[in-house]
Design an enzyme around this catalytic site. Structure first.
Site, PDB file in Angstrom:
ATOM      1  N   ARG A   4       0.914  -1.136   0.009  1.00  0.00           N
ATOM      2  CA  ARG A   4      -0.101   0.082  -0.040  1.00  0.00           C
ATOM      3  C   ARG A   4       0.691   1.351   0.128  1.00  0.00           C
ATOM      4  NH1 ARG A   4      -5.335   1.097   1.916  1.00  0.00           N
ATOM      5  NH2 ARG A   4      -5.590   2.703   3.180  1.00  0.00           N
ATOM      6  N   TYR A   5       2.266   1.276   0.586  1.00  0.00           N
ATOM      7  CA  TYR A   5       2.809   2.493   0.782  1.00  0.00           C
ATOM      8  C   TYR A   5       4.101   2.356  -0.130  1.00  0.00           C
ATOM      9  CZ  TYR A   5      -0.247   2.688   4.771  1.00  0.00           C
ATOM     10  OH  TYR A   5      -1.373   2.687   5.579  1.00  0.00           O
ATOM     11  N   HIS A  68      22.558 -20.752   3.014  1.00  0.00           N
ATOM     12  CA  HIS A  68      23.597 -19.620   2.874  1.00  0.00           C
ATOM     13  C   HIS A  68      23.293 -18.748   1.831  1.00  0.00           C
ATOM     14  CE1 HIS A  68      27.058 -17.358   3.320  1.00  0.00           C
ATOM     15  NE2 HIS A  68      27.819 -17.664   4.180  1.00  0.00           N
ATOM     16  N   SER A  94      31.239 -13.022   2.855  1.00  0.00           N
ATOM     17  CA  SER A  94      30.142 -12.547   2.189  1.00  0.00           C
ATOM     18  C   SER A  94      29.872 -11.354   2.354  1.00  0.00           C
ATOM     19  CB  SER A  94      29.132 -13.367   2.770  1.00  0.00           C
ATOM     20  OG  SER A  94      29.276 -14.983   2.959  1.00  0.00           O
ATOM     21  N   THR A 140      -0.062  29.146  21.250  1.00  0.00           N
ATOM     22  CA  THR A 140       1.222  28.390  22.154  1.00  0.00           C
ATOM     23  C   THR A 140       0.119  27.715  23.243  1.00  0.00           C
ATOM     24  OG1 THR A 140       1.726  30.301  23.531  1.00  0.00           O
ATOM     25  CG2 THR A 140       2.830  29.980  21.493  1.00  0.00           C
ATOM     26  N   HIS A 141       0.783  26.463  23.422  1.00  0.00           N
ATOM     27  CA  HIS A 141       0.092  25.700  24.271  1.00  0.00           C
ATOM     28  C   HIS A 141      -1.414  25.247  24.019  1.00  0.00           C
ATOM     29  CE1 HIS A 141       3.223  26.513  27.414  1.00  0.00           C
ATOM     30  NE2 HIS A 141       3.243  27.741  26.716  1.00  0.00           N
ATOM     31  N   GLN A 212      34.335  -7.756  10.193  1.00  0.00           N
ATOM     32  CA  GLN A 212      33.697  -8.613   9.167  1.00  0.00           C
ATOM     33  C   GLN A 212      32.877  -7.842   8.274  1.00  0.00           C
ATOM     34  OE1 GLN A 212      31.123 -12.248   8.863  1.00  0.00           O
ATOM     35  NE2 GLN A 212      33.016 -13.080   8.879  1.00  0.00           N
ATOM     36  N   SER A 263     -18.206   5.891   6.136  1.00  0.00           N
ATOM     37  CA  SER A 263     -19.223   4.837   5.878  1.00  0.00           C
ATOM     38  C   SER A 263     -20.751   5.446   6.360  1.00  0.00           C
ATOM     39  CB  SER A 263     -18.973   3.438   5.936  1.00  0.00           C
ATOM     40  OG  SER A 263     -18.898   3.168   7.488  1.00  0.00           O
ATOM     41  N   LYS A 268     -18.956  13.841   6.143  1.00  0.00           N
ATOM     42  CA  LYS A 268     -17.647  14.072   6.886  1.00  0.00           C
ATOM     43  C   LYS A 268     -16.580  13.997   5.836  1.00  0.00           C
ATOM     44  CE  LYS A 268     -16.272  13.335  10.779  1.00  0.00           C
ATOM     45  NZ  LYS A 268     -16.269  12.221  11.511  1.00  0.00           N
ATOM     46  N   GLU A 275      -3.595  12.137   9.087  1.00  0.00           N
ATOM     47  CA  GLU A 275      -3.335  11.144   9.993  1.00  0.00           C
ATOM     48  C   GLU A 275      -2.624   9.864   9.796  1.00  0.00           C
ATOM     49  OE1 GLU A 275      -7.729  11.898  12.115  1.00  0.00           O
ATOM     50  OE2 GLU A 275      -7.765  10.796  10.463  1.00  0.00           O
ATOM     51  N   GLU A 309      17.628  -5.953   9.598  1.00  0.00           N
ATOM     52  CA  GLU A 309      17.992  -5.008   8.360  1.00  0.00           C
ATOM     53  C   GLU A 309      17.095  -5.337   7.266  1.00  0.00           C
ATOM     54  OE1 GLU A 309      22.238  -5.037   7.769  1.00  0.00           O
ATOM     55  OE2 GLU A 309      22.423  -3.554   9.791  1.00  0.00           O
ATOM     56  N   ARG A 310      16.540  -6.600   7.077  1.00  0.00           N
ATOM     57  CA  ARG A 310      15.818  -6.822   5.976  1.00  0.00           C
ATOM     58  C   ARG A 310      14.593  -6.226   5.958  1.00  0.00           C
ATOM     59  NH1 ARG A 310      18.233 -11.260   3.331  1.00  0.00           N
ATOM     60  NH2 ARG A 310      19.634 -12.378   4.812  1.00  0.00           N
ATOM     61  N   TYR A 311      14.105  -5.856   7.334  1.00  0.00           N
ATOM     62  CA  TYR A 311      12.833  -4.904   7.251  1.00  0.00           C
ATOM     63  C   TYR A 311      13.175  -3.556   7.127  1.00  0.00           C
ATOM     64  CZ  TYR A 311      10.283  -8.979   9.408  1.00  0.00           C
ATOM     65  OH  TYR A 311       9.565  -9.906   9.507  1.00  0.00           O
TER      66      TYR A 311
HETATM   67  O1  LIG Z   1      31.717 -15.141   4.538  1.00  0.00           O
HETATM   68  C1  LIG Z   1      31.184 -15.955   5.171  1.00  0.00           C
HETATM   69  O2  LIG Z   1      30.175 -16.323   5.080  1.00  0.00           O
HETATM   70  C2  LIG Z   1      31.581 -15.760   6.701  1.00  0.00           C
HETATM   71  C3  LIG Z   1      30.460 -16.093   7.845  1.00  0.00           C
HETATM   72  N1  LIG Z   1      29.667 -14.884   8.019  1.00  0.00           N
HETATM   73  C4  LIG Z   1      28.514 -14.784   7.486  1.00  0.00           C
HETATM   74  N2  LIG Z   1      28.627 -13.683   6.822  1.00  0.00           N
HETATM   75  C5  LIG Z   1      27.389 -13.120   5.831  1.00  0.00           C
HETATM   76  N3  LIG Z   1      26.396 -14.047   5.775  1.00  0.00           N
HETATM   77  C6  LIG Z   1      26.441 -15.182   6.557  1.00  0.00           C
HETATM   78  C7  LIG Z   1      27.471 -15.639   7.292  1.00  0.00           C
HETATM   79  N4  LIG Z   1      27.210 -16.668   7.810  1.00  0.00           N
HETATM   80  C8  LIG Z   1      25.780 -17.034   7.373  1.00  0.00           C
HETATM   81  N5  LIG Z   1      25.590 -15.958   6.658  1.00  0.00           N
HETATM   82  C9  LIG Z   1      24.107 -16.296   6.041  1.00  0.00           C
HETATM   83  O3  LIG Z   1      23.516 -14.865   6.209  1.00  0.00           O
HETATM   84  C10 LIG Z   1      22.216 -15.105   6.029  1.00  0.00           C
HETATM   85  C11 LIG Z   1      21.682 -14.759   7.329  1.00  0.00           C
HETATM   86  O4  LIG Z   1      20.126 -14.754   7.277  1.00  0.00           O
HETATM   87  P1  LIG Z   1      19.163 -13.697   8.142  1.00  0.00           P
HETATM   88  O5  LIG Z   1      19.628 -14.000   9.489  1.00  0.00           O
HETATM   89  O6  LIG Z   1      17.834 -14.205   7.816  1.00  0.00           O
HETATM   90  O7  LIG Z   1      19.308 -12.408   7.778  1.00  0.00           O
HETATM   91  C12 LIG Z   1      21.759 -16.501   5.940  1.00  0.00           C
HETATM   92  O8  LIG Z   1      21.805 -16.806   4.688  1.00  0.00           O
HETATM   93  C13 LIG Z   1      23.077 -17.034   6.530  1.00  0.00           C
HETATM   94  O9  LIG Z   1      23.836 -18.445   6.192  1.00  0.00           O
HETATM   95  C14 LIG Z   1      31.405 -16.244   9.136  1.00  0.00           C
HETATM   96  O10 LIG Z   1      31.440 -17.431   9.434  1.00  0.00           O
HETATM   97  O11 LIG Z   1      32.088 -15.487   9.493  1.00  0.00           O
END
Ligand SMILES: O=C(O)C[C@H](Nc1ncnc2c1ncn2[C@@H]1O[C@H](COP(=O)(O)O)[C@@H](O)[C@H]1O)C(=O)O
Length: 428
Positions: A4-5, A68, A94, A140-141, A212, A263, A268, A275, A309-311
């Site tokens: 929706r947004y 992974h 990764s 004010t207030h 990392q 409704s 209105k 809001e 962070e996915r959210y």
């Molecule tokens: O290079 C690497 O992968 C190194 C490894 N660290 C990792 N770094 C990045 N991703 C990793 C790591 N470990 C897991 N995963 C995978 O990340 C995903 C996490 O999923 P979610 O918690 O749902 O966000 C989910 O897919 C995980 O499998 C370490 O052991 O330090």
């Protein structure tokens, strides 16, 4: 993200496809850097670019298998590659890919937000100028204070959004960093030169030091700025909601042809947009506390921040984008009832000029406390009796002549510095 947004182009930026493409662009930039530095054979990156595969369902099946996501990505991306696959993701961890690609997305989303903000600033400036001399009551207030200009009210919103623009530019710069520094950030398996070259190709800067991951303080700052901007929107929306209350009715958000307010009650016209903006600002604030908690990762990193962070990033950027676009619509189409503003200003029958009367008495030789006490006693009598304040002042302060009284009770007296205030923002 709630559909929706979700608006284009912010929505597309956060699709899984787009994210996989960003990951690939990071991997390819790293390969090119290795190649340019003579660390891998010439031509390898071009072959990799040509043969790299992005296939969402393949990625998903590999992810189901490996649990992974980056390994799933590498398997998918290199599926059609030949010998060049050996150098793909070479010496990387990764998060070299994930974090660097995330920064690309955050920079791009900052640009979308900045564009929306710049449109909003233009409309605020237009509205502020249109009502530069529109007299309204300042509260004010929640209580009538003194006359002011509606344009100044809007200019305040404009100025706050200008500050948000500046902060957003700084936040963009904060997240315009990547890291290609390996598993614990010490470049054990990838030289810093590769990082520097690869990030330059991507339009990013290296963080001088990383673990990392890129430190989550960068991201927390970004989210805080987004939430602060949302609270600025909320301030505008709250003001309009107040001004649209039936008893006040000095302004009204757009109500389009065919729109229905209730409704049950056909009469209105509710401030639903304002809001909604207030509700979304609450959601934006909720991202801040999680972002601050994400800063506290174990040792060289743990992955507890990843799910949150996915959210946060897709939702915070899309929600704010929606809010800015809709606030622009609100400002461009706001109805302002100038007559009602004047009517409301006179509701207290002149009490809002009490300070002007007091200052005149001081000018005429009274002490400040004497003048205050006299004016207050007349004002309190007015509150009770509903008498006209100017008449009462004329009766009780005989040494004020008609001309002086006229000037004291003239609302435009309160606008004499308006141009001066506006001039501080002209030419920006
Ligand atoms: O290079 C690497 O992968 C190194 C490894 N660290 C990792 N770094 C990045 N991703 C990793 C790591 N470990 C897991 N995963 C995978 O990340 C995903 C996490 O999923 P979610 O918690 O749902 O966000 C989910 O897919 C995980 O499998 C370490 O052991 O330090």
């Amino acid at each position: 993200m709630v559909e929706r947004y979700a608006l284009s182009p912010m929505k597309e930026l956060w699709s899984v496809q787009a994210s996989l493409r960003r990951w690939l662009s990071v991997e390819l930039a790293v390969m090119e850097a290795y190649e340019q530095l003579g660390l891998i054979p010439l031509g390898v990156s071009e072959k990799a670019r040509k043969n790299a595969m992005i296939d969402l369902s393949l990625f998903e099946s590999y992810e189901r298998e490996t649990d992974h996501e980056v390994i799933a990505f590498i398997k998918m991306a290199t599926k059609n590659m030949q010998d060049e696959a050996r150098y793909f993701h070479y010496g990387l961890t990764s998060s070299d890919v994930i974090d660097t690609a995330l920064s690309l997305a955050l920079v791009e989303s900052s640009d979308i937000l900045l564009e929306a903000l710049s449109k909003l600033l233009k409309s605020l400036w237009v509205l502020a100028n249109r009502h530069r001399y529109t007299v309204t009551i300042g509260r004010t207030h929640g209580v009538h204070a003194e006359p002011t200009s509606f344009g100044l009210k809007v200019l305040n919103w404009y100025a706050e959004m200008k500050r948000n623009q500046e902060r957003l530019r700084i936040a963009r710069e904060q997240v315009r960093v990547g890291k290609i520094s390996g598993a614990v950030g010490n470049y054990a398996n990838v030289p810093p030169e590769v990082e520097e070259l690869a990030l330059t190709k991507l339009g990013l800067k290296p963080t001088p030091i990383s673990s990392q991951v890129v430190g989550r303080d960068h991201h927390a700052f970004f989210v805080m700025v987004l939430a602060l901007t949302a609270s600025g929107v909320e301030r505008i929306a709250t003001e309009v909601r107040h001004l649209q209350r039936t008893e006040v009715l000095e302004a009204q958000e757009p109500f389009k042809e065919g729109q229905k307010g209730s409704s049950a009650m056909p009469h209105k016209q509710n401030p639903i947009l304002c809001e909604r903006l207030c509700g979304l600002a609450r959601i934006m604030r909720s991202f801040v506390s999680t972002s601050l908690e994400n800063n506290n990762l174990w040792h060289e990193r743990d992955i507890s921040h990843s799910s949150a962070e996915r959210y946060i990033f897709p939702d915070a950027t899309q929600t704010l984008h929606y809010m800015l676009v809709k606030t622009n619509h609100l400002i461009e189409n706001l109805t302002v009832y100038e007559d009602r503003m004047l009517k409301n200003l006179n509701l207290t029958r002149g009490l809002v000029y009490s300070e002007k009367v007091m200052l005149k008495l001081v000018e005429k030789g009274m002490s400040r406390s004497e003048a205050y006490d006299l004016v207050q006693s007349l004002a309190l009598r007015c509150w009770k009796t509903q008498e006209d304040f100017k008449t009462l002042v004329a009766q009780n302060v005989p040494f004020l002549n008609e001309e002086e009284l006229e000037s004291i009770f003239d609302p435009t007296q309160f606008l004499k510095q308006v141009d001066r205030i506006f001039s501080r923002f002209e030419g920006e």
